[in-house]
Motif scaffolding. Sequence first.
Motif, PDB file in Angstrom:
ATOM      1  N   CYS A  71      55.643  39.235  36.890  1.00  0.00           N
ATOM      2  CA  CYS A  71      54.810  38.130  36.411  1.00  0.00           C
ATOM      3  C   CYS A  71      53.908  37.608  37.528  1.00  0.00           C
ATOM      4  N   LEU A  72      54.461  37.558  38.740  1.00  0.00           N
ATOM      5  CA  LEU A  72      53.706  37.067  39.888  1.00  0.00           C
ATOM      6  C   LEU A  72      52.477  37.950  40.121  1.00  0.00           C
ATOM      7  N   ILE A  73      52.689  39.253  40.062  1.00  0.00           N
ATOM      8  CA  ILE A  73      51.584  40.184  40.307  1.00  0.00           C
ATOM      9  C   ILE A  73      50.549  40.088  39.188  1.00  0.00           C
ATOM     10  N   LEU A  74      51.046  40.001  37.958  1.00  0.00           N
ATOM     11  CA  LEU A  74      50.118  39.905  36.828  1.00  0.00           C
ATOM     12  C   LEU A  74      49.372  38.579  36.847  1.00  0.00           C
ATOM     13  N   SER A  75      50.039  37.566  37.381  1.00  0.00           N
ATOM     14  CA  SER A  75      49.401  36.272  37.455  1.00  0.00           C
ATOM     15  C   SER A  75      48.255  36.317  38.469  1.00  0.00           C
ATOM     16  N   TYR A  76      48.442  37.069  39.538  1.00  0.00           N
ATOM     17  CA  TYR A  76      47.331  37.274  40.486  1.00  0.00           C
ATOM     18  C   TYR A  76      46.155  37.886  39.748  1.00  0.00           C
ATOM     19  N   TYR A  77      46.439  38.869  38.916  1.00  0.00           N
ATOM     20  CA  TYR A  77      45.368  39.559  38.185  1.00  0.00           C
ATOM     21  C   TYR A  77      44.671  38.600  37.228  1.00  0.00           C
ATOM     22  N   ALA A  78      45.477  37.903  36.419  1.00  0.00           N
ATOM     23  CA  ALA A  78      44.905  37.028  35.395  1.00  0.00           C
ATOM     24  C   ALA A  78      44.073  35.910  36.022  1.00  0.00           C
ATOM     25  N   LYS A  79      44.623  35.303  37.073  1.00  0.00           N
ATOM     26  CA  LYS A  79      43.921  34.177  37.682  1.00  0.00           C
ATOM     27  C   LYS A  79      42.657  34.625  38.411  1.00  0.00           C
ATOM     28  N   SER A  80      42.727  35.791  39.052  1.00  0.00           N
ATOM     29  CA  SER A  80      41.533  36.293  39.741  1.00  0.00           C
ATOM     30  C   SER A  80      40.456  36.624  38.728  1.00  0.00           C
ATOM     31  N   LEU A  81      40.900  37.207  37.618  1.00  0.00           N
ATOM     32  CA  LEU A  81      39.961  37.576  36.574  1.00  0.00           C
ATOM     33  C   LEU A  81      39.226  36.334  36.068  1.00  0.00           C
ATOM     34  N   ALA A  82      40.003  35.280  35.864  1.00  0.00           N
ATOM     35  CA  ALA A  82      39.397  34.027  35.403  1.00  0.00           C
ATOM     36  C   ALA A  82      38.415  33.502  36.441  1.00  0.00           C
ATOM     37  N   ALA A  83      38.779  33.664  37.722  1.00  0.00           N
ATOM     38  CA  ALA A  83      37.914  33.188  38.800  1.00  0.00           C
ATOM     39  C   ALA A  83      36.627  33.999  38.834  1.00  0.00           C
ATOM     40  N   VAL A  84      36.728  35.303  38.588  1.00  0.00           N
ATOM     41  CA  VAL A  84      35.533  36.151  38.588  1.00  0.00           C
ATOM     42  C   VAL A  84      34.578  35.689  37.493  1.00  0.00           C
ATOM     43  N   GLU A  85      35.145  35.358  36.345  1.00  0.00           N
ATOM     44  CA  GLU A  85      34.315  34.859  35.241  1.00  0.00           C
ATOM     45  C   GLU A  85      33.531  33.630  35.685  1.00  0.00           C
ATOM     46  N   LYS A  86      34.176  32.837  36.552  1.00  0.00           N
ATOM     47  CA  LYS A  86      33.522  31.619  37.029  1.00  0.00           C
ATOM     48  C   LYS A  86      32.617  31.890  38.214  1.00  0.00           C
ATOM     49  N   GLY A  87      32.492  33.163  38.592  1.00  0.00           N
ATOM     50  CA  GLY A  87      31.541  33.507  39.635  1.00  0.00           C
ATOM     51  C   GLY A  87      32.110  33.696  41.022  1.00  0.00           C
ATOM     52  N   ALA A  88      33.435  33.834  41.126  1.00  0.00           N
ATOM     53  CA  ALA A  88      34.028  34.026  42.456  1.00  0.00           C
ATOM     54  C   ALA A  88      33.712  35.425  42.975  1.00  0.00           C
ATOM     55  N   ASP A  89      33.701  35.561  44.297  1.00  0.00           N
ATOM     56  CA  ASP A  89      33.411  36.846  44.931  1.00  0.00           C
ATOM     57  C   ASP A  89      34.663  37.743  44.877  1.00  0.00           C
ATOM     58  N   VAL A  90      34.480  38.969  44.387  1.00  0.00           N
ATOM     59  CA  VAL A  90      35.632  39.873  44.224  1.00  0.00           C
ATOM     60  C   VAL A  90      36.270  40.206  45.562  1.00  0.00           C
ATOM     61  N   GLN A  91      35.407  40.452  46.556  1.00  0.00           N
ATOM     62  CA  GLN A  91      35.957  40.824  47.854  1.00  0.00           C
ATOM     63  C   GLN A  91      36.854  39.709  48.395  1.00  0.00           C
ATOM     64  N   ALA A  92      36.389  38.468  48.200  1.00  0.00           N
ATOM     65  CA  ALA A  92      37.198  37.338  48.668  1.00  0.00           C
ATOM     66  C   ALA A  92      38.532  37.290  47.941  1.00  0.00           C
ATOM     67  N   LEU A  93      38.517  37.610  46.642  1.00  0.00           N
ATOM     68  CA  LEU A  93      39.757  37.605  45.871  1.00  0.00           C
ATOM     69  C   LEU A  93      40.680  38.743  46.313  1.00  0.00           C
ATOM     70  N   ALA A  94      40.069  39.856  46.690  1.00  0.00           N
ATOM     71  CA  ALA A  94      40.874  40.986  47.147  1.00  0.00           C
ATOM     72  C   ALA A  94      41.477  40.717  48.514  1.00  0.00           C
ATOM     73  N   ASP A  95      40.764  39.934  49.331  1.00  0.00           N
ATOM     74  CA  ASP A  95      41.216  39.691  50.699  1.00  0.00           C
ATOM     75  C   ASP A  95      42.076  38.443  50.849  1.00  0.00           C
ATOM     76  N   MET A  96      42.457  37.832  49.737  1.00  0.00           N
ATOM     77  CA  MET A  96      43.232  36.592  49.843  1.00  0.00           C
ATOM     78  C   MET A  96      44.499  36.770  50.675  1.00  0.00           C
ATOM     79  N   LYS A  97      44.788  35.745  51.475  1.00  0.00           N
ATOM     80  CA  LYS A  97      45.954  35.846  52.352  1.00  0.00           C
ATOM     81  C   LYS A  97      47.264  35.898  51.565  1.00  0.00           C
TER      82      LYS A  97
END
Lengths: 459, 585
Positions: free
Chosen positions: B522-548
């Motif tokens: 669930c934790l891993i899928l939650s990363y996916y779901a939340k990042s996806l939502a962030a991308v919709e809002k215009g977040a940078d993919v590279q930044a999402l991939a590089d999250m600490k």
Amino acid sequence: MIKEYKTIEEVAGPLMLVRGVAGVKYDELGEIVLADGSRRRCRVLEVNGNDVLVQLFESSAGINLSTDKVRFLGHGATLGVSEEMLGRVFSGMGVPIDGGPEIIPDKLLDIGGTPINPAARKYPSEFIQTGISTIDGLNTLVRGQKLPIFSASGLPHAALAAQIARQARVRGSDENFAVVFAAIGITFEEADFFIEDFAKTGALDHTVLFINLASDAAIERISTPRMALTAAEYLAFEKDMHVLVILTDITNYAEALREVSSARKEVPGRRGYPGYLYTDLASMYERAGRKAGSEGSITMIPILTMPEDDKTHPIPDLTGYITEGQIILSRELYRKGVLPPVDVLPSLSRLKDKGIGAGKTREDHAGTMNQLFSCYARGKEAKELMVVLGEAALTPIDRIYAKFADEFERRYVSQKSDENRTIEQTLDLGWELLKLFPRSELKRISPELLDRYLPESRS
Amino acid sequence: MTEGSIIKVSGPLVVAGGMREANLFDVVRIGEAGLIGEIIEMHGDKASIQVYEETAGLGFGDRVVSTGEPLSVELGPGLLTNIFDGIQRPLEAIFGKYGSNITRGISEPALNREKLWHFVPCVKRGDAVVSGDIVGIVEETELVLHKIMVPAGVSGTIEEIAEGDFTVEQTVCRIASESGPRALSLMSKWPVRRARAYAKKLAPEEPMITGQRVIDSMFPIAKGGTACVPGPFGSGKTVVQHQLAKWSNVDLVVYIGCGERGNEMTDVLREFPELRDPHTGHSIMKRTVLIANTSDMPVAAREASIYTGITIAEYFRDMGYSVAVIADSSSRWAEALREMSGRLEEMPGEEGYPAYLTSRLAQFYERAGRVICLGTDKREGTLSAIGAVSPQGGDLSEPVTQATLRIVKVFWGLEAGLAYRRHFPAIHWLNSYSLYKDRLEPWFREHVGRGFSEAVAEAMRLLQEESELDEIVKLVGADALSPRERLTLEAARSVREDFLQQNAFDPYDSYTPLDKQYRLLCLILSYYAKSLAAVEKGADVQALADMKVRERIGRAKSASDDTYRSDFEAIEKELDDEIETILQA
């Protein structure tokens, strides 16, 4: 009373049928007495009523069905063993060929050996430092292990094996050490290379050599490794020595086995090799190890050349299923000038986990090993991608991986044939290379170790 | 007792004449040393015998004596924690008596004849009993109560029974049965080639929990089910088998080392006594029976070892236990079959294997299952069978793998490529399958979580999509992907590395409880779901991939069983915060 029979009925290839014998047992050793008085060894392969099928160990040339005689010796093939064997050279049948005196045997041992009770084995876990980074760091050898070298024609497996024989030591111990070397159907030059190398380093005094050259009878090769292993077992388990056995080349052995099998018209398994090739190879390889009640050990390095560089060929394949790992040499690396050309990714030592870590090598060994493996694997993938799409198509992190793969081959895999790296040097070299990566990529290493060994990464 | 003499010796096959009176599959003793063999064919008065020991030294005219009994195993207290060879000779006792190598003609009873066991009756004089009823109990180890059962085909009333200390041969109970008086001792015998009787077979419905994430979550096996693990050498078959033997939530494990390395059995012998069962806290050796027929031991006994192992497993199943049989490797067993077939000069099938390979394999796996045992209490026992397959050259089209795949319901396909990358267990997520998934779904829903199956399906979808996207990347490079697709790749990588990969040598990672598996996924899928939502809002993919936080997700699997819930919640929180920061920027 040993009876002689003049009833040789048939000789075909390495097989001979003798009729009307009495009291001959399966697997018994026999001798053919030729008209000129010379003798040749043979062994009973099948008893069928009063007829026996025997397998010749030597060439059948000159055997005359009407005049020659066969006598059966009442026991299986044996080898007379003693500590005097050290420093001597024997034929593939165990006869001294160095011009020295006969061995006065301490014991006569059956060369077939008997299976070791698994309950009596001691699990191999003592780290052997070979001084070669790809082995010590990534495919660690331990005492009592059987670790073959999968080579191919034209690759420098002999140099690698000789380097291992020369440098292999258990650290902090100065115990009795011996090498048993069996040349199975290799060329004079290759055998000579080993002998020269042993002589140069003064290792010859504690080496026993069994030599069956390419020009010797092929069928003798079935006995040669068993002779060598019998000598090794005696030295290891009765004289408490640590014995390194080098068998080269197993491919020649398997071919001799195939020759006998096809002469017997047996149903073949893959590629014409007999269906029992696995069992037969296992009966040799499994003689390596350590046993309760003895301080000694047999560490085995069989060398085989993969026909057509094909790892799925039955000989390397079945060997890999029996041995505790494999060191694979790569033609691609050899062409690039990486020596020894150890193909790191498919190479493996199954017993490494029990031989490494704090108290044996160093606490960071397991973590860095796994990290190097996975970084190199990804680095090679990145390089493949680079070939297709060009460097610009790689992500920044993949570019680091590609660079790492090159550096790793150049600095870690490559080493001179007389370069004896300590395990600390090998591990430090690994850290040196891992510095290329940002810390977040080093997932296989625990944060505590990263803090200790890469303090600068902590930000 | 029939006595004949040897006509022919060819490797492990002996042909003896004068055997007209002997039965097929009788055990015979051969030669002065009394080597053990089994009659496998009869032609007139000639018996073809497979010999379970090295035949060197046998010759024409040597004596062959039939024992008049089929190859059987001794069943009774003393099986557990013990190690036997393929024909149930006790290897520890042989080591003590005959030294470190196994010589020929050794004869040693399987169960210790001197040891006293404390027997506690559960029935009393005058009670009526039928086949399978439990008359008493011996505490064999802290983990297993050995139940003494009324043998098949016997029913009547108890005449005499008492508590006390007995050897395995002494009579503990007398029954007045319809066919006359019967004395029961702690030990019984059963022919290995015959399946033990049960009342009724049922379909499996509960998963066997192994603590291995790729198995439990993705490709589960049911208690009473069958599975195979094929893979080329070096792909980690043995480690997978060892992990199953160590962590499965079954009452007993019978581990058969069939034609494999001696040191592997030694490893089990040394390591298992020190490992604790996560469910009971006791040493797992106390629930383990080992059968070791290593590759250098005689080939005919290798053929028998599989049957010896499964018969012992059936015996414990009959007591109402859940038992797992783990056979490493069925290919070596098939090779033994091939070797004997060749010596018998039978017409070969594919690759020299006999034509009856498939039916023999099917017979073996069919002895697994969930059953209602004999006896009035209608207790339930399960027997799961897991076999490793060692295909030549890693080629799954070879006969043993193909024959096995037609029978078993779960396929854990190991791949060399994954092993080279040190992705362990190297079970390939796209090739493997489990036919129990649907059947087990209700159980998982009830016991793990409502969303479990959906989460697993989502993870599988990511992995499937990853393999398609990988093709594109290989052709045109990563730049051609949409942000959403790039995120899919990142998430799939996380599923592979942070969920599927599992380190058998890490104290907390080696065994993952189901709840932790679910939450980690669930934790891993939650990363996916939340990042996806962030991308919709215009977040940078590279930044999402590089999250600490991704490094923490990567290490989440090593969280201890006591703290993982709070750890995972903390990571989830950090994830939210970091995405928030990215969105701000």
